[in-house]
Design a protein around this motif. Structure first.
Motif, PDB file in Angstrom:
ATOM      1  N   SER A 321       0.858  -1.187   0.000  1.00  0.00           N
ATOM      2  CA  SER A 321       0.000   0.000   0.000  1.00  0.00           C
ATOM      3  C   SER A 321       0.889   1.231   0.000  1.00  0.00           C
ATOM      4  O   SER A 321       2.088   1.154   0.242  1.00  0.00           O
ATOM      5  CB  SER A 321      -0.930   0.007   1.227  1.00  0.00           C
ATOM      6  OG  SER A 321      -0.167  -0.059   2.421  1.00  0.00           O
ATOM      7  N   PRO A 323       1.103   5.821  -1.327  1.00  0.00           N
ATOM      8  CA  PRO A 323       0.598   6.893  -2.199  1.00  0.00           C
ATOM      9  C   PRO A 323       0.679   6.552  -3.682  1.00  0.00           C
ATOM     10  O   PRO A 323       0.074   7.245  -4.499  1.00  0.00           O
ATOM     11  CB  PRO A 323       1.493   8.093  -1.853  1.00  0.00           C
ATOM     12  CG  PRO A 323       2.720   7.502  -1.234  1.00  0.00           C
ATOM     13  CD  PRO A 323       2.257   6.258  -0.540  1.00  0.00           C
ATOM     14  N   GLU A 328      -6.483   3.139  -0.597  1.00  0.00           N
ATOM     15  CA  GLU A 328      -5.728   2.846   0.617  1.00  0.00           C
ATOM     16  C   GLU A 328      -5.867   1.361   0.925  1.00  0.00           C
ATOM     17  O   GLU A 328      -6.752   0.941   1.672  1.00  0.00           O
ATOM     18  CB  GLU A 328      -6.235   3.708   1.767  1.00  0.00           C
ATOM     19  CG  GLU A 328      -5.973   5.200   1.576  1.00  0.00           C
ATOM     20  CD  GLU A 328      -7.254   6.014   1.592  1.00  0.00           C
ATOM     21  OE1 GLU A 328      -8.111   5.759   2.444  1.00  0.00           O
ATOM     22  OE2 GLU A 328      -7.391   6.899   0.734  1.00  0.00           O
ATOM     23  N   ASN A 329      -4.969   0.554   0.354  1.00  0.00           N
ATOM     24  CA  ASN A 329      -5.111  -0.898   0.413  1.00  0.00           C
ATOM     25  C   ASN A 329      -5.151  -1.433   1.835  1.00  0.00           C
ATOM     26  O   ASN A 329      -5.968  -2.302   2.165  1.00  0.00           O
ATOM     27  CB  ASN A 329      -3.943  -1.554  -0.338  1.00  0.00           C
ATOM     28  CG  ASN A 329      -3.919  -1.192  -1.808  1.00  0.00           C
ATOM     29  OD1 ASN A 329      -4.783  -0.477  -2.294  1.00  0.00           O
ATOM     30  ND2 ASN A 329      -2.925  -1.681  -2.521  1.00  0.00           N
ATOM     31  N   ASN A 330      -4.251  -0.932   2.694  1.00  0.00           N
ATOM     32  CA  ASN A 330      -4.209  -1.448   4.064  1.00  0.00           C
ATOM     33  C   ASN A 330      -5.470  -1.096   4.837  1.00  0.00           C
ATOM     34  O   ASN A 330      -6.019  -1.923   5.573  1.00  0.00           O
ATOM     35  CB  ASN A 330      -2.957  -0.955   4.790  1.00  0.00           C
ATOM     36  CG  ASN A 330      -2.696   0.530   4.601  1.00  0.00           C
ATOM     37  OD1 ASN A 330      -3.460   1.243   3.932  1.00  0.00           O
ATOM     38  ND2 ASN A 330      -1.615   1.028   5.182  1.00  0.00           N
ATOM     39  N   LEU A 331      -5.967   0.115   4.675  1.00  0.00           N
ATOM     40  CA  LEU A 331      -7.193   0.523   5.372  1.00  0.00           C
ATOM     41  C   LEU A 331      -8.380  -0.321   4.926  1.00  0.00           C
ATOM     42  O   LEU A 331      -9.184  -0.777   5.752  1.00  0.00           O
ATOM     43  CB  LEU A 331      -7.468   2.011   5.112  1.00  0.00           C
ATOM     44  CG  LEU A 331      -8.789   2.555   5.652  1.00  0.00           C
ATOM     45  CD1 LEU A 331      -8.855   2.433   7.160  1.00  0.00           C
ATOM     46  CD2 LEU A 331      -8.985   4.006   5.234  1.00  0.00           C
ATOM     47  N   ASP A 355      -8.972   6.620  10.820  1.00  0.00           N
ATOM     48  CA  ASP A 355      -9.926   7.519  10.170  1.00  0.00           C
ATOM     49  C   ASP A 355     -11.325   7.106  10.618  1.00  0.00           C
ATOM     50  O   ASP A 355     -11.512   6.136  11.365  1.00  0.00           O
ATOM     51  CB  ASP A 355      -9.759   7.490   8.645  1.00  0.00           C
ATOM     52  CG  ASP A 355     -10.416   6.289   8.005  1.00  0.00           C
ATOM     53  OD1 ASP A 355     -10.582   5.252   8.689  1.00  0.00           O
ATOM     54  OD2 ASP A 355     -10.780   6.372   6.825  1.00  0.00           O
ATOM     55  N   SER A 429       2.527  -1.660   8.741  1.00  0.00           N
ATOM     56  CA  SER A 429       1.494  -0.629   8.741  1.00  0.00           C
ATOM     57  C   SER A 429       0.926  -0.366  10.126  1.00  0.00           C
ATOM     58  O   SER A 429       0.414  -1.272  10.795  1.00  0.00           O
ATOM     59  CB  SER A 429       0.346  -1.030   7.798  1.00  0.00           C
ATOM     60  OG  SER A 429      -0.657  -0.036   7.806  1.00  0.00           O
ATOM     61  N   SER A 435      -0.096   6.064   7.855  1.00  0.00           N
ATOM     62  CA  SER A 435       0.153   4.783   7.195  1.00  0.00           C
ATOM     63  C   SER A 435      -0.849   4.508   6.083  1.00  0.00           C
ATOM     64  O   SER A 435      -0.542   3.790   5.127  1.00  0.00           O
ATOM     65  CB  SER A 435       0.108   3.636   8.214  1.00  0.00           C
ATOM     66  OG  SER A 435       1.316   3.570   8.951  1.00  0.00           O
ATOM     67  N   PHE A 436      -2.057   5.043   6.201  1.00  0.00           N
ATOM     68  CA  PHE A 436      -3.070   4.813   5.172  1.00  0.00           C
ATOM     69  C   PHE A 436      -2.836   5.670   3.930  1.00  0.00           C
ATOM     70  O   PHE A 436      -3.103   5.237   2.810  1.00  0.00           O
ATOM     71  CB  PHE A 436      -4.465   5.099   5.731  1.00  0.00           C
ATOM     72  CG  PHE A 436      -4.831   4.264   6.924  1.00  0.00           C
ATOM     73  CD1 PHE A 436      -4.316   2.993   7.085  1.00  0.00           C
ATOM     74  CD2 PHE A 436      -5.668   4.764   7.912  1.00  0.00           C
ATOM     75  CE1 PHE A 436      -4.639   2.224   8.192  1.00  0.00           C
ATOM     76  CE2 PHE A 436      -6.002   4.002   9.013  1.00  0.00           C
ATOM     77  CZ  PHE A 436      -5.482   2.736   9.162  1.00  0.00           C
ATOM     78  N   LEU A 437      -2.336   6.900   4.124  1.00  0.00           N
ATOM     79  CA  LEU A 437      -2.268   7.854   3.020  1.00  0.00           C
ATOM     80  C   LEU A 437      -0.857   8.182   2.546  1.00  0.00           C
ATOM     81  O   LEU A 437      -0.634   8.362   1.349  1.00  0.00           O
ATOM     82  CB  LEU A 437      -2.948   9.171   3.439  1.00  0.00           C
ATOM     83  CG  LEU A 437      -4.464   9.205   3.489  1.00  0.00           C
ATOM     84  CD1 LEU A 437      -4.932  10.541   4.048  1.00  0.00           C
ATOM     85  CD2 LEU A 437      -5.067   8.966   2.130  1.00  0.00           C
TER      86      LEU A 437
END
Length: 495
Positions: A321, A323, A328-331, A355, A429, A435-437
């Motif tokens: 995952s 940018p 956001e693959n992990n989220l 989030d 992650s 970590s998401f973005l």
């Protein structure tokens, strides 16, 4: 002309005041129009708050840090990387889940394949290592068995007394002809300057190829690049047959910082040693990052190998995952698993600033009767994140989430999730917006009854070193602390 200059000299204070307030109003109006576009509501509100509070500072910061994307040239290169990854991933074998696994797990596998291109592979082996020095020594021992290639990728790397054995191993195999390739995040490593410089000199002395990832050169790709877009992955692959992955960096457990040493802080990590077909997936992910930073494309034979040992019983799937991906693959993976859980969720994260979607998924799971347990550190090493994550505790505790505080002076830096007795996700992650973005991460989804037993044993170790936070205790904290936590939560949303 003389009269004009005289008038300006007499009224310059008024003119500057008028100019300032004109710019102030324009920036506020432009901010309201531009900021909310394609942005999470929480992030938009945080940026608007910063701009409205002081436009001449907030708006320039937004222009520099408001877009979580790579410059155009880097995005074009990332497209090549993603295409290369998908093509080569087709060479990796697909594995089918057992018929008795829950349907939601099959759905998660399909989601991961769609997001990150990597298939589910079977017949893998995996073992945990949670002792900091032992994991470094075991990785060094594996490096010394190399005959062809050693691939190293870590967010933070530095040569010190704790990591010397690791770097000596790299030097030994390089000196006897093994091709060693090393990647390290620029900002994640250069901020530890003495040990970073020692590492680079050591690698150069032994002819080892190495590159900093995401180097801080704001305009090197023809457009401004956010300096906080980082590569946060941690990978070691030896001959395409042994792979290490997890949360640990290659540096002393106090990160060679005087403040950490003075406070007695020591990082607690979780690493996993893999064997089997999954190692080719890890090697392929390294190859894409290597191409991204060096421009060198590794040949298929170097990257995708037939696993010499395919006697393991675990099914694994790699999920990259960052940018460079559209989503956001992990989220998405975490949320899919949280909403699917039927009995139990155990989440371990050093930085927990979710989030809205992840927060809702965890609260909803707890409200519908799932046993949800969250492990975080009792103390923090990052002021803003530490106080921001505390702002979520009240709502989590009220929903029935059990919060375990890992005892000081340890910093629980491990990052993993287990769902029921079905699946574990472990990797680099964190469960935070960064970590998401903003960060390039790698997560591994692992299934297998025996592995879940090992995972629960690790959780038991961390549970024995923690104490459970109660709602009554938390409600009794000082009002000033609550204000600080909530203020930091708002600031943390500025991404």
């Amino acid at each position: 002309m003389h009269e004009l200059l005289s008038w300006l000299s007499e009224h310059y204070v008024l003119l500057l005041t008028w100019l300032y307030w004109s710019v102030d109003v324009v920036l506020r109006i432009v901010g309201v129009i531009v900021v909310p576009r394609r942005r999470r509501p929480g992030s938009a509100v945080a940026w608007l708050f910063a701009i409205m509070l002081l436009p001449v500072v907030g708006f320039p910061l937004y222009l520099m840090l408001g877009k979580a994307e790579l410059p155009r040239k880097r995005r074009e290169k990332q497209k090549i990387v993603n295409r290369l990854m998908r093509v080569r991933a087709q060479s990796l074998p697909d594995s089918e889940l057992d018929e008795d696994v829950p349907s939601w797990l099959q759905s998660a596998v399909r989601l991961n394949r769609e997001l990150g291109a990597f298939p589910l592979t079977g017949h893998n082996s995996a073992d945990f290592e949670i002792d900091y020095q032992t994991s470094l020594d075991r990785m060094a021992a594996d490096i010394r068995t190399a005959t062809s290639d050693v691939h190293v990728l870590f967010y933070t790397m530095g040569l010190d007394d704790v990591t010397r054995n690791f770097f000596d191993a790299l030097a030994e195999v390089a000196d006897r002809g093994v091709h060693v390739r090393v990647l390290y995040d620029h900002l994640g490593s250069v901020t530890h300057w003495p040990v970073y410089r020692a590492m680079r000199r050591h690698l150069d002395a032994h002819g080892i190829e190495h590159f900093p990832m995401m180097p801080v050169k704001p305009f090197s790709d023809g457009a401004f690049q956010r300096p906080d877009l980082r590569n946060h992955r941690k990978l070691l692959i030896v001959d395409g047959r042994i792979g290490w992955m997890g949360s640990q960096n290659i540096i002393a457990p106090h990160y060679d910082k005087r403040a950490n040493i003075r406070r007695g802080l020591r990082w607690q990590e979780t690493m996993v040693r893999f064997g089997g077909p999954i190692v080719s997936e890890m090697n392929l992910l390294f190859a894409t990052d290597w191409f991204y930073e060096s421009g060198q494309s590794l040949d298929r034979a170097t990257v995708v190998n037939t696993a010499p040992d395919a006697t393991g019983s675990y099914e694994c799937q790699l999920v990259p995952s960052g940018p460079g991906f559209v989503l956001e693959n992990n989220l998405l993976l975490f949320n899919q698993l949280f909403y699917s859980a039927q009995e139990r969720i155990v989440a371990v994260s050093p930085y927990f600033v979710p989030d809205e979607s992840m927060f809702s998924a965890l609260v909803t799971a707890a409200r519908r009767g799932v046993d949800v347990e969250l492990f975080v550190s009792e103390i923090g090493d990052q002021f803003l994140v530490y106080h921001a994550q505390r702002s979520y505790y009240t709502a989590l505790l009220e929903a029935g989430v059990r919060i375990q505080l890992y005892a000081a002076p340890g910093i629980l830096h491990a990052k993993h999730v287990s769902i029921d007795d079905s699946v574990t996700v472990i990797g680099s992650s964190n469960m935070d917006i960064r970590s998401f973005l903003l960060d390039m991460e790698s997560s591994m989804m692992i299934g297998g009854t025996d592995f879940m037993v090992k995972m629960h044993e690790v959780e038991d170790v961390y549970r024995s070193r923690s104490r459970e936070l109660t709602l009554e205790e938390w409600r009794g904290r000082p009002a000033l602390t609550r204000l600080l936590d909530n203020t930091c939560r708002l600031a943390s949303a500025v991404v």
